[in-house]
Design a protein around this motif. Structure first.
Motif, mmCIF file in Angstrom:
data_model
loop_
_atom_site.group_PDB
_atom_site.id
_atom_site.type_symbol
_atom_site.label_atom_id
_atom_site.label_comp_id
_atom_site.label_asym_id
_atom_site.label_seq_id
_atom_site.Cartn_x
_atom_site.Cartn_y
_atom_site.Cartn_z
ATOM 1 N N SER A 283 0.825 -1.212 0.000
ATOM 2 C CA SER A 283 0.000 0.000 0.000
ATOM 3 C C SER A 283 0.856 1.257 0.000
ATOM 4 O O SER A 283 0.573 2.227 -0.716
ATOM 5 C CB SER A 283 -0.945 -0.012 1.202
ATOM 6 O OG SER A 283 -1.960 -0.975 1.042
ATOM 7 N N LEU A 284 1.908 1.259 0.805
ATOM 8 C CA LEU A 284 2.783 2.426 0.856
ATOM 9 C C LEU A 284 3.501 2.651 -0.475
ATOM 10 O O LEU A 284 3.830 3.789 -0.829
ATOM 11 C CB LEU A 284 3.807 2.270 1.979
ATOM 12 C CG LEU A 284 3.259 2.329 3.405
ATOM 13 C CD1 LEU A 284 4.345 1.980 4.410
ATOM 14 C CD2 LEU A 284 2.677 3.698 3.718
ATOM 15 N N TRP B 65 6.931 -7.071 -9.200
ATOM 16 C CA TRP B 65 7.504 -5.736 -9.001
ATOM 17 C C TRP B 65 7.651 -5.434 -7.508
ATOM 18 O O TRP B 65 8.695 -4.928 -7.065
ATOM 19 C CB TRP B 65 6.624 -4.682 -9.671
ATOM 20 C CG TRP B 65 7.254 -3.321 -9.710
ATOM 21 C CD1 TRP B 65 7.966 -2.784 -10.729
ATOM 22 C CD2 TRP B 65 7.248 -2.336 -8.662
ATOM 23 N NE1 TRP B 65 8.405 -1.533 -10.398
ATOM 24 C CE2 TRP B 65 7.986 -1.230 -9.130
ATOM 25 C CE3 TRP B 65 6.703 -2.287 -7.388
ATOM 26 C CZ2 TRP B 65 8.183 -0.087 -8.360
ATOM 27 C CZ3 TRP B 65 6.901 -1.154 -6.612
ATOM 28 C CH2 TRP B 65 7.625 -0.065 -7.092
ATOM 29 N N MET B 66 6.622 -5.739 -6.726
ATOM 30 C CA MET B 66 6.680 -5.476 -5.289
ATOM 31 C C MET B 66 7.776 -6.311 -4.625
ATOM 32 O O MET B 66 8.464 -5.837 -3.707
ATOM 33 C CB MET B 66 5.322 -5.758 -4.649
ATOM 34 C CG MET B 66 4.258 -4.711 -4.956
ATOM 35 S SD MET B 66 4.650 -3.114 -4.182
ATOM 36 C CE MET B 66 3.344 -2.091 -4.889
ATOM 37 N N SER B 67 7.950 -7.542 -5.071
ATOM 38 C CA SER B 67 9.004 -8.385 -4.515
ATOM 39 C C SER B 67 10.378 -7.756 -4.738
ATOM 40 O O SER B 67 11.205 -7.688 -3.816
ATOM 41 C CB SER B 67 8.948 -9.776 -5.148
ATOM 42 O OG SER B 67 10.010 -10.584 -4.697
ATOM 43 N N LEU B 68 10.611 -7.281 -5.962
ATOM 44 C CA LEU B 68 11.876 -6.602 -6.255
ATOM 45 C C LEU B 68 12.034 -5.344 -5.414
ATOM 46 O O LEU B 68 13.111 -5.066 -4.866
ATOM 47 C CB LEU B 68 11.941 -6.244 -7.733
ATOM 48 C CG LEU B 68 12.186 -7.379 -8.726
ATOM 49 C CD1 LEU B 68 12.018 -6.872 -10.150
ATOM 50 C CD2 LEU B 68 13.581 -7.958 -8.533
ATOM 51 N N ALA B 69 10.975 -4.559 -5.324
ATOM 52 C CA ALA B 69 11.045 -3.309 -4.572
ATOM 53 C C ALA B 69 11.365 -3.558 -3.108
ATOM 54 O O ALA B 69 12.200 -2.858 -2.513
ATOM 55 C CB ALA B 69 9.728 -2.547 -4.713
ATOM 56 N N MET B 70 10.729 -4.546 -2.531
ATOM 57 C CA MET B 70 10.948 -4.818 -1.106
ATOM 58 C C MET B 70 12.303 -5.472 -0.851
ATOM 59 O O MET B 70 12.791 -5.472 0.269
ATOM 60 C CB MET B 70 9.802 -5.659 -0.552
ATOM 61 C CG MET B 70 8.518 -4.848 -0.419
ATOM 62 S SD MET B 70 7.159 -5.710 0.413
ATOM 63 C CE MET B 70 6.520 -6.691 -0.934
ATOM 64 N N ASP B 71 12.934 -5.991 -1.910
ATOM 65 C CA ASP B 71 14.300 -6.501 -1.799
ATOM 66 C C ASP B 71 15.333 -5.414 -2.043
ATOM 67 O O ASP B 71 16.538 -5.682 -2.036
ATOM 68 C CB ASP B 71 14.523 -7.644 -2.792
ATOM 69 C CG ASP B 71 13.914 -8.948 -2.318
ATOM 70 O OD1 ASP B 71 13.647 -9.068 -1.100
ATOM 71 O OD2 ASP B 71 13.703 -9.845 -3.148
ATOM 72 N N GLY B 72 14.880 -4.207 -2.301
ATOM 73 C CA GLY B 72 15.781 -3.072 -2.456
ATOM 74 C C GLY B 72 16.271 -2.813 -3.864
ATOM 75 O O GLY B 72 17.220 -2.044 -4.067
#
Length: 452
Positions: free
Chosen positions: A265-266, A408-415
């Motif tokens: 969400s953020l 995409w979210m998985s990549l983003a949360m992995d930095g």
């Protein structure tokens, strides 16, 4: 952007440690090409909501604008109501145009620039269509020659009325007007993708005829990015008008699937910005985060300041961002009936013009971001495959819960700070170089865990 006061973030929230760590780290700066990031609000009048045009009171508007200026905003997005301004196809009311000009002038006195939406169209769950285009006079709002003639004259009249004012930024055709073409709309105006393209181009030309050289846009909602049968496509959103406008709302399914204060969400606004960038053929096309808000009960009043700071932290770490326009300036008066419950409390400022905690959070971020340098370029891109890229029939993969969204979210949360490219762009070395992309990944690679 400097770290926020830790007291403004809930220490008991499951994501609080992650958010605090992210803010405590070196943050990416946001000044773009020497032009400070624009920070503003969607103006919702305190007295009468947008029905205030019926009994316009510039003193009340001026008091609203005073409270907006207190936030440190530098612009507002203002909304005309189409049936009030053009109740008959050949009658564009001079008094309504004068009232709108008075709003723009009052904003100028407070250091506020103004972008104006013409075709409302649709606002906060209500539709506004003049009598000459509905019921016994039912017309297709996108393909009827009579309606197009009336819409064009109306948009040109607004633009020409305001064109000489130095604080007038330009027009948006209307607020999410394409929702009238949605398969879900109870009184749908059907059209093809080609007809949608023609309609957008015609409306933008009318705005430009009235106010040449200014920034004119069209605004889209989630169906554009996620709905494979919708005639208003991602390609149109990202290639027509001065910039790509993004409307980010976690009630699109994100909060239901992941939680209102989840990373998903953020990061929704950041994701939509990168999705919009991915569809653009211009590596330098501006992007405007035209709407983002903290809707209850998806985000509690207690969490709203943290949501604002957290979501904007991620959104501001994006390239070519022209600005952010928060929804909304003021709460809707609870004396007004029948709005969805979340609409009443979206303001940064209460209906009594008292600045709310999330308003103070907005003012804090606004003061910090304008002088910061630009964010680093995103060198990692996720390949989006949706079939025919003109029609995008497979775009449901991008919606919350879809395979592309998840990857995409998985990549983003992995930095990884991922961006987006289309399948047709993945092998274009010159385009990748222009975007600064050095790593190209597929959803299959991310799902297999071999991406990073």
């Amino acid at each position: 952007m400097t770290p926020p006061d830790r007291a403004s973030l809930r220490t008991g929230h499951p994501l609080s440690n992650r958010i605090l760590q992210d803010f405590s780290a070196d943050t990416t700066p946001v000044q773009r090409g020497g032009a400070p990031l624009r920070f503003g609000v969607n103006y919702t009048p305190t007295r009468g909501w947008f029905h205030h045009w019926l009994d316009f009171d510039i003193d009340q508007v001026s008091r609203d604008l005073d409270s907006i200026a207190e936030l440190g905003a530098d612009h507002i997005r203002a909304f005309a109501l189409w049936p009030v301004f053009q109740p008959n196809r050949s009658l564009i009311r001079p008094q309504a145009l004068a009232d709108l000009a008075a709003v723009v002038d009052a904003a100028a006195e407070r250091g506020l620039d103004v972008s104006v939406d013409g075709l409302q169209g649709h606002l906060s769950s209500f539709d506004y269509v003049p009598a000459w285009a509905q019921t016994w006079h039912q017309q297709n709002l996108f393909t009827s020659e009579l309606v197009i003639e009336g819409q064009s004259a109306y948009l040109e009249a607004i633009a020409s009325t305001l064109a000489g004012r130095p604080n007038f930024l330009g027009m948006s055709i209307g607020n999410e007007f394409s929702q009238f073409a949605s398969p879900l709309h109870p009184n749908r105006s059907e059209l093809t993708v080609a007809q949608a393209d023609t309609w957008i181009s015609t409306m933008l030309a009318a705005c430009a005829a009235g106010a040449p050289g200014l920034e004119h846009h069209h605004s889209e909602y989630d169906m554009c990015w996620f709905g494979g049968e919708h005639s208003f496509t991602p390609a149109l959103a990202a290639r027509r008008g001065h910039s790509t406008t993004i409307h980010s709302w976690i009630f699109n399914g994100t909060s239901k699937l992941y939680g209102g204060m989840s990373e998903q969400s953020l990061r929704l606004a950041e994701y939509l910005i990168e999705l919009g960038r991915g569809w653009s053929t211009d590596p330098n096309r501006p992007i405007w985060l035209q709407e983002i808000g903290a809707p209850a009960p998806h985000v509690s009043a207690e969490d709203a300041p943290a949501f604002l700071e957290g979501s904007l932290k991620y959104a501001l770490d994006t390239e070519n961002l022209w600005g952010v326009t928060w929804w909304s300036s003021h709460d809707v008066d609870t004396a007004l009936a029948d709005f969805p419950s979340l609409e009443y409390s979206l303001g940064l400022i209460g209906n009594d013009r008292t600045i709310k905690p999330q308003g103070h959070a907005f003012a804090k971020v606004a003061a910090e971001v304008r002088t910061a340098p630009a964010p680093a370029r995103r060198s990692t891109a996720l390949v989006l495959e949706v079939g025919d890229e003109t029609l995008a029939p497979g775009r449901a993969t991008c919606e919350p819960g879809g395979a592309f969204f998840e990857a995409w979210m998985s990549l983003a949360m992995d930095g990884a700070r991922p961006s987006v490219i289309l399948a047709s762009q993945a092998g274009d070395a010159s385009f990748l170089a222009a975007r600064g992309i050095t790593t190209v990944l597929t959803t299959r690679e991310v799902s297999a865990g071999s991406a990073i």
